[in-house]
Design a protein around this motif. Structure first.
Motif, PDB file in Angstrom:
ATOM      1  N   TRP A 188       0.835  -1.209   0.000  1.00 63.46           N
ATOM      2  CA  TRP A 188       0.000   0.000   0.000  1.00 63.46           C
ATOM      3  C   TRP A 188       0.865   1.252   0.000  1.00 63.46           C
ATOM      4  O   TRP A 188       0.673   2.161  -0.780  1.00 63.46           O
ATOM      5  CB  TRP A 188      -0.957   0.004   1.186  1.00 63.46           C
ATOM      6  CG  TRP A 188      -1.729   1.268   1.276  1.00 63.46           C
ATOM      7  CD1 TRP A 188      -1.536   2.288   2.153  1.00 63.46           C
ATOM      8  CD2 TRP A 188      -2.802   1.682   0.417  1.00 63.46           C
ATOM      9  NE1 TRP A 188      -2.426   3.310   1.902  1.00 63.46           N
ATOM     10  CE2 TRP A 188      -3.207   2.953   0.835  1.00 63.46           C
ATOM     11  CE3 TRP A 188      -3.448   1.092  -0.659  1.00 63.46           C
ATOM     12  CZ2 TRP A 188      -4.233   3.646   0.228  1.00 63.46           C
ATOM     13  CZ3 TRP A 188      -4.473   1.788  -1.270  1.00 63.46           C
ATOM     14  CH2 TRP A 188      -4.857   3.043  -0.826  1.00 63.46           C
ATOM     15  N   ASP A 189       1.840   1.279   0.913  1.00 63.75           N
ATOM     16  CA  ASP A 189       2.726   2.435   1.011  1.00 63.75           C
ATOM     17  C   ASP A 189       3.562   2.599  -0.258  1.00 63.75           C
ATOM     18  O   ASP A 189       3.803   3.713  -0.711  1.00 63.75           O
ATOM     19  CB  ASP A 189       3.623   2.325   2.236  1.00 63.75           C
ATOM     20  CG  ASP A 189       2.828   2.406   3.532  1.00 63.75           C
ATOM     21  OD1 ASP A 189       1.824   3.148   3.564  1.00 63.75           O
ATOM     22  OD2 ASP A 189       3.212   1.733   4.504  1.00 63.75           O
ATOM     23  N   TYR A 246       4.548   5.590  -5.193  1.00 63.92           N
ATOM     24  CA  TYR A 246       4.700   5.585  -6.648  1.00 63.92           C
ATOM     25  C   TYR A 246       3.737   6.573  -7.306  1.00 63.92           C
ATOM     26  O   TYR A 246       4.136   7.355  -8.174  1.00 63.92           O
ATOM     27  CB  TYR A 246       4.456   4.179  -7.211  1.00 63.92           C
ATOM     28  CG  TYR A 246       4.374   4.188  -8.711  1.00 63.92           C
ATOM     29  CD1 TYR A 246       5.518   4.272  -9.476  1.00 63.92           C
ATOM     30  CD2 TYR A 246       3.146   4.144  -9.353  1.00 63.92           C
ATOM     31  CE1 TYR A 246       5.452   4.310 -10.863  1.00 63.92           C
ATOM     32  CE2 TYR A 246       3.066   4.186 -10.728  1.00 63.92           C
ATOM     33  CZ  TYR A 246       4.215   4.270 -11.479  1.00 63.92           C
ATOM     34  OH  TYR A 246       4.140   4.323 -12.844  1.00 63.92           O
ATOM     35  N   LEU A 247       2.478   6.554  -6.902  1.00 68.29           N
ATOM     36  CA  LEU A 247       1.491   7.455  -7.496  1.00 68.29           C
ATOM     37  C   LEU A 247       1.825   8.917  -7.238  1.00 68.29           C
ATOM     38  O   LEU A 247       1.691   9.754  -8.131  1.00 68.29           O
ATOM     39  CB  LEU A 247       0.089   7.128  -6.961  1.00 68.29           C
ATOM     40  CG  LEU A 247      -0.473   5.776  -7.377  1.00 68.29           C
ATOM     41  CD1 LEU A 247      -1.776   5.497  -6.635  1.00 68.29           C
ATOM     42  CD2 LEU A 247      -0.672   5.696  -8.873  1.00 68.29           C
ATOM     43  N   GLU A 248       2.273   9.210  -6.032  1.00 69.36           N
ATOM     44  CA  GLU A 248       2.650  10.581  -5.697  1.00 69.36           C
ATOM     45  C   GLU A 248       3.821  11.059  -6.557  1.00 69.36           C
ATOM     46  O   GLU A 248       3.809  12.180  -7.067  1.00 69.36           O
ATOM     47  CB  GLU A 248       3.012  10.686  -4.222  1.00 69.36           C
ATOM     48  CG  GLU A 248       1.809  10.570  -3.305  1.00 69.36           C
ATOM     49  CD  GLU A 248       2.190  10.572  -1.837  1.00 69.36           C
ATOM     50  OE1 GLU A 248       3.126  11.298  -1.455  1.00 69.36           O
ATOM     51  OE2 GLU A 248       1.544   9.839  -1.074  1.00 69.36           O
ATOM     52  N   GLN A 249       4.816  10.195  -6.716  1.00 69.68           N
ATOM     53  CA  GLN A 249       6.009  10.577  -7.471  1.00 69.68           C
ATOM     54  C   GLN A 249       5.752  10.592  -8.983  1.00 69.68           C
ATOM     55  O   GLN A 249       6.099  11.553  -9.661  1.00 69.68           O
ATOM     56  CB  GLN A 249       7.152   9.624  -7.158  1.00 69.68           C
ATOM     57  CG  GLN A 249       8.452  10.012  -7.822  1.00 69.68           C
ATOM     58  CD  GLN A 249       9.590   9.083  -7.429  1.00 69.68           C
ATOM     59  OE1 GLN A 249       9.368   7.921  -7.107  1.00 69.68           O
ATOM     60  NE2 GLN A 249      10.793   9.601  -7.454  1.00 69.68           N
ATOM     61  N   ALA A 250       5.135   9.558  -9.493  1.00 68.70           N
ATOM     62  CA  ALA A 250       4.945   9.430 -10.939  1.00 68.70           C
ATOM     63  C   ALA A 250       3.956  10.453 -11.503  1.00 68.70           C
ATOM     64  O   ALA A 250       4.120  10.931 -12.622  1.00 68.70           O
ATOM     65  CB  ALA A 250       4.478   8.022 -11.285  1.00 68.70           C
ATOM     66  N   TYR A 251       2.924  10.780 -10.738  1.00 65.90           N
ATOM     67  CA  TYR A 251       1.872  11.651 -11.239  1.00 65.90           C
ATOM     68  C   TYR A 251       1.828  13.021 -10.561  1.00 65.90           C
ATOM     69  O   TYR A 251       0.981  13.845 -10.899  1.00 65.90           O
ATOM     70  CB  TYR A 251       0.506  10.973 -11.115  1.00 65.90           C
ATOM     71  CG  TYR A 251       0.421   9.732 -11.963  1.00 65.90           C
ATOM     72  CD1 TYR A 251       0.202   9.817 -13.337  1.00 65.90           C
ATOM     73  CD2 TYR A 251       0.601   8.469 -11.415  1.00 65.90           C
ATOM     74  CE1 TYR A 251       0.147   8.690 -14.138  1.00 65.90           C
ATOM     75  CE2 TYR A 251       0.546   7.330 -12.211  1.00 65.90           C
ATOM     76  CZ  TYR A 251       0.323   7.444 -13.566  1.00 65.90           C
ATOM     77  OH  TYR A 251       0.265   6.332 -14.350  1.00 65.90           O
TER      78      TYR A 251
END
Length: 49
Positions: free
Chosen positions: A28-29, A34-39
């Motif tokens: 989950w973390d 990943y979502l925070e960094q990639a998008y």
């Protein structure tokens, strides 16, 4: 596992730590990171029924 809806009714939002603890997996973390960094997004907690 606790009853999520009783712990967090519509007027009480859980924090990222509570959500992570409920998910009970390191994946989950990793996904959130990943979502925070990639998008370039920030987490947002919304109530849904």
């Amino acid at each position: 596992m606790s009853d999520w809806s009783k712990l967090y009714p519509a007027d009480r939002r859980p924090g990222p730590g509570a959500i992570s603890a409920q998910a009970a997996t390191p994946l989950w973390d990793q996904l959130c990171g990943y979502l925070e960094q990639a998008y370039g997004v920030a987490p947002s907690v919304e109530y849904s029924r």
